[in-house]
Design a protein around this motif. Structure first.
Motif, mmCIF file in Angstrom:
data_model
loop_
_atom_site.group_PDB
_atom_site.id
_atom_site.type_symbol
_atom_site.label_atom_id
_atom_site.label_comp_id
_atom_site.label_asym_id
_atom_site.label_seq_id
_atom_site.Cartn_x
_atom_site.Cartn_y
_atom_site.Cartn_z
ATOM 1 N N TYR A 297 -23.866 -24.910 -9.256
ATOM 2 C CA TYR A 297 -24.534 -24.237 -10.366
ATOM 3 C C TYR A 297 -25.981 -24.724 -10.494
ATOM 4 O O TYR A 297 -26.908 -23.927 -10.653
ATOM 5 N N ALA A 298 -26.171 -26.035 -10.397
ATOM 6 C CA ALA A 298 -27.526 -26.609 -10.511
ATOM 7 C C ALA A 298 -28.447 -26.067 -9.429
ATOM 8 O O ALA A 298 -29.597 -25.728 -9.697
ATOM 9 N N GLY A 299 -27.945 -25.971 -8.218
ATOM 10 C CA GLY A 299 -28.768 -25.476 -7.120
ATOM 11 C C GLY A 299 -29.001 -23.976 -7.173
ATOM 12 O O GLY A 299 -30.130 -23.508 -7.021
ATOM 13 N N GLU A 300 -27.932 -23.207 -7.434
ATOM 14 C CA GLU A 300 -28.027 -21.752 -7.375
ATOM 15 C C GLU A 300 -28.607 -21.134 -8.644
ATOM 16 O O GLU A 300 -29.442 -20.238 -8.568
ATOM 17 N N GLU A 301 -28.147 -21.588 -9.790
ATOM 18 C CA GLU A 301 -28.566 -20.976 -11.056
ATOM 19 C C GLU A 301 -29.831 -21.606 -11.635
ATOM 20 O O GLU A 301 -30.661 -20.910 -12.203
ATOM 21 N N LEU A 302 -29.949 -22.922 -11.510
ATOM 22 C CA LEU A 302 -31.094 -23.617 -12.102
ATOM 23 C C LEU A 302 -32.188 -23.917 -11.079
ATOM 24 O O LEU A 302 -33.266 -24.362 -11.445
ATOM 25 N N GLU A 303 -31.874 -23.708 -9.797
ATOM 26 C CA GLU A 303 -32.805 -23.996 -8.699
ATOM 27 C C GLU A 303 -33.326 -25.428 -8.777
ATOM 28 O O GLU A 303 -34.503 -25.699 -8.532
ATOM 29 N N ALA A 304 -32.438 -26.334 -9.125
ATOM 30 C CA ALA A 304 -32.797 -27.750 -9.237
ATOM 31 C C ALA A 304 -32.978 -28.339 -7.841
ATOM 32 O O ALA A 304 -32.186 -28.063 -6.948
ATOM 33 N N PRO A 305 -34.017 -29.146 -7.647
ATOM 34 C CA PRO A 305 -34.190 -29.798 -6.343
ATOM 35 C C PRO A 305 -33.236 -30.973 -6.139
ATOM 36 O O PRO A 305 -32.921 -31.344 -5.016
ATOM 37 N N ARG A 306 -32.791 -31.524 -7.270
ATOM 38 C CA ARG A 306 -31.885 -32.672 -7.198
ATOM 39 C C ARG A 306 -31.181 -32.823 -8.541
ATOM 40 O O ARG A 306 -31.593 -32.250 -9.547
ATOM 41 N N VAL A 307 -30.118 -33.612 -8.525
ATOM 42 C CA VAL A 307 -29.387 -33.976 -9.747
ATOM 43 C C VAL A 307 -29.283 -35.489 -9.731
ATOM 44 O O VAL A 307 -29.053 -36.093 -8.681
ATOM 45 N N ILE A 308 -29.461 -36.089 -10.892
ATOM 46 C CA ILE A 308 -29.362 -37.548 -10.981
ATOM 47 C C ILE A 308 -28.096 -37.937 -11.731
ATOM 48 O O ILE A 308 -27.477 -37.120 -12.420
ATOM 49 N N LEU A 309 -27.772 -39.202 -11.583
ATOM 50 C CA LEU A 309 -26.594 -39.755 -12.221
ATOM 51 C C LEU A 309 -26.912 -41.204 -12.540
ATOM 52 O O LEU A 309 -27.392 -41.936 -11.671
ATOM 53 N N ARG A 310 -26.706 -41.602 -13.778
ATOM 54 C CA ARG A 310 -26.880 -43.007 -14.163
ATOM 55 C C ARG A 310 -25.500 -43.603 -14.369
ATOM 56 O O ARG A 310 -24.712 -43.069 -15.137
ATOM 57 N N ILE A 311 -25.244 -44.703 -13.669
ATOM 58 C CA ILE A 311 -23.920 -45.325 -13.739
ATOM 59 C C ILE A 311 -24.081 -46.818 -13.995
ATOM 60 O O ILE A 311 -24.877 -47.486 -13.331
ATOM 61 N N ASP A 312 -23.303 -47.316 -14.938
ATOM 62 C CA ASP A 312 -23.286 -48.745 -15.217
ATOM 63 C C ASP A 312 -22.894 -49.500 -13.948
ATOM 64 O O ASP A 312 -21.959 -49.101 -13.241
ATOM 65 N N ARG A 313 -23.612 -50.548 -13.661
ATOM 66 C CA ARG A 313 -23.396 -51.357 -12.461
ATOM 67 C C ARG A 313 -21.924 -51.777 -12.312
ATOM 68 O O ARG A 313 -21.398 -51.874 -11.212
ATOM 69 N N GLU A 314 -21.247 -52.037 -13.427
ATOM 70 C CA GLU A 314 -19.863 -52.510 -13.396
ATOM 71 C C GLU A 314 -18.829 -51.385 -13.270
ATOM 72 O O GLU A 314 -17.648 -51.658 -13.088
ATOM 73 N N ASN A 315 -19.258 -50.142 -13.336
ATOM 74 C CA ASN A 315 -18.338 -49.012 -13.260
ATOM 75 C C ASN A 315 -18.098 -48.657 -11.786
ATOM 76 O O ASN A 315 -18.587 -47.657 -11.274
ATOM 77 N N THR A 316 -17.329 -49.490 -11.117
ATOM 78 C CA THR A 316 -17.135 -49.337 -9.671
ATOM 79 C C THR A 316 -16.406 -48.039 -9.318
ATOM 80 O O THR A 316 -16.702 -47.435 -8.288
ATOM 81 N N ALA A 317 -15.473 -47.600 -10.146
ATOM 82 C CA ALA A 317 -14.755 -46.356 -9.847
ATOM 83 C C ALA A 317 -15.717 -45.164 -9.849
ATOM 84 O O ALA A 317 -15.671 -44.314 -8.958
ATOM 85 N N SER A 318 -16.587 -45.103 -10.834
ATOM 86 C CA SER A 318 -17.540 -44.000 -10.918
ATOM 87 C C SER A 318 -18.570 -44.084 -9.786
ATOM 88 O O SER A 318 -18.967 -43.061 -9.220
ATOM 89 N N ARG A 319 -18.988 -45.276 -9.449
ATOM 90 C CA ARG A 319 -19.943 -45.443 -8.338
ATOM 91 C C ARG A 319 -19.322 -44.960 -7.030
ATOM 92 O O ARG A 319 -19.960 -44.246 -6.259
ATOM 93 N N ARG A 320 -18.076 -45.327 -6.784
ATOM 94 C CA ARG A 320 -17.381 -44.918 -5.561
ATOM 95 C C ARG A 320 -17.224 -43.390 -5.539
ATOM 96 O O ARG A 320 -17.474 -42.739 -4.525
ATOM 97 N N PHE A 321 -16.849 -42.809 -6.672
ATOM 98 C CA PHE A 321 -16.691 -41.359 -6.774
ATOM 99 C C PHE A 321 -18.011 -40.651 -6.466
ATOM 100 O O PHE A 321 -18.055 -39.694 -5.694
ATOM 101 N N ALA A 322 -19.102 -41.133 -7.064
ATOM 102 C CA ALA A 322 -20.421 -40.516 -6.843
ATOM 103 C C ALA A 322 -20.801 -40.547 -5.365
ATOM 104 O O ALA A 322 -21.307 -39.559 -4.820
#
Length: 176
Positions: A126-151
């Motif tokens: 959706y971000a690429g096709e509808e919003l024509e975004a060049p990139r998407v960012i994600l901020r993740i707490d250093r200790e959130n290893t599950a979310s970091r691995r998922f990303a």
């Protein structure tokens, strides 16, 4: 992938198993259930005062969806309509640069079933096709290893940029 082509007005994206739609005030109880079923250490908590949280939700619906046309959406099972998460994009400024920031949360009861991956991939499309975004960012707490691995599994890469205002937060980038 379908964008806003459903008979339900507030449906934004349909995937094979999910409906991603705008939140409505009637979702408040479902949001509280979602938080009760999940590890929310790294998320902003819901208010203990449900009336206060309802007003926040109504304001979010009016101002964020009304201004941007997108935001964090309810992630619902297509087969039952059950709210199992929230996922979407927000506009975030890091320094002078504005970016689309991904946010996601899937109920602890529904993790490791591929729903998070399905929702996030749909939102990145959706971000690429509808919003024509060049990139998407994600901020993740250093200790959130599950979310970091998922990303990283989804295709985000860790940026070397340090967030001075948030020293315990890492910046991930997904180039579209």
């Amino acid at each position: 992938m379908e964008y806003r082509k459903s008979s339900m007005e507030n449906v934004m994206i349909e995937t094979p198993r999910l409906i991603l739609r705008e939140f409505v005030p009637e979702d408040l109880a479902g949001l509280y259930s979602l938080y009760e079923e999940s590890d929310t250490r790294f998320l902003e908590p819901l208010s203990e005062n449900r009336e206060e949280e309802l007003e926040k939700l109504k304001s979010y619906i009016h101002y964020i969806y009304g201004f941007y046309g997108f935001g964090l959406w309810a992630v619902c099972l297509k087969e039952s309509g059950r709210l199992i998460g929230r996922c979407g994009l927000q506009v975030e400024f890091i320094g002078e640069q504005g970016d689309y920031e991904l946010g996601y949360m899937i109920s602890g009861k529904y993790q490791r079933m591929g729903y998070g991956r399905e929702a996030v991939r749909a939102i990145l499309s959706y971000a690429g096709e509808e919003l024509e975004a060049p990139r998407v960012i994600l901020r993740i707490d250093r200790e959130n290893t599950a979310s970091r691995r998922f990303a990283e599994e989804i295709g985000f890469h860790l940026s070397p940029r340090k967030l001075e205002a948030e020293p315990n937060v890492l910046l991930y980038i997904y180039d579209l």
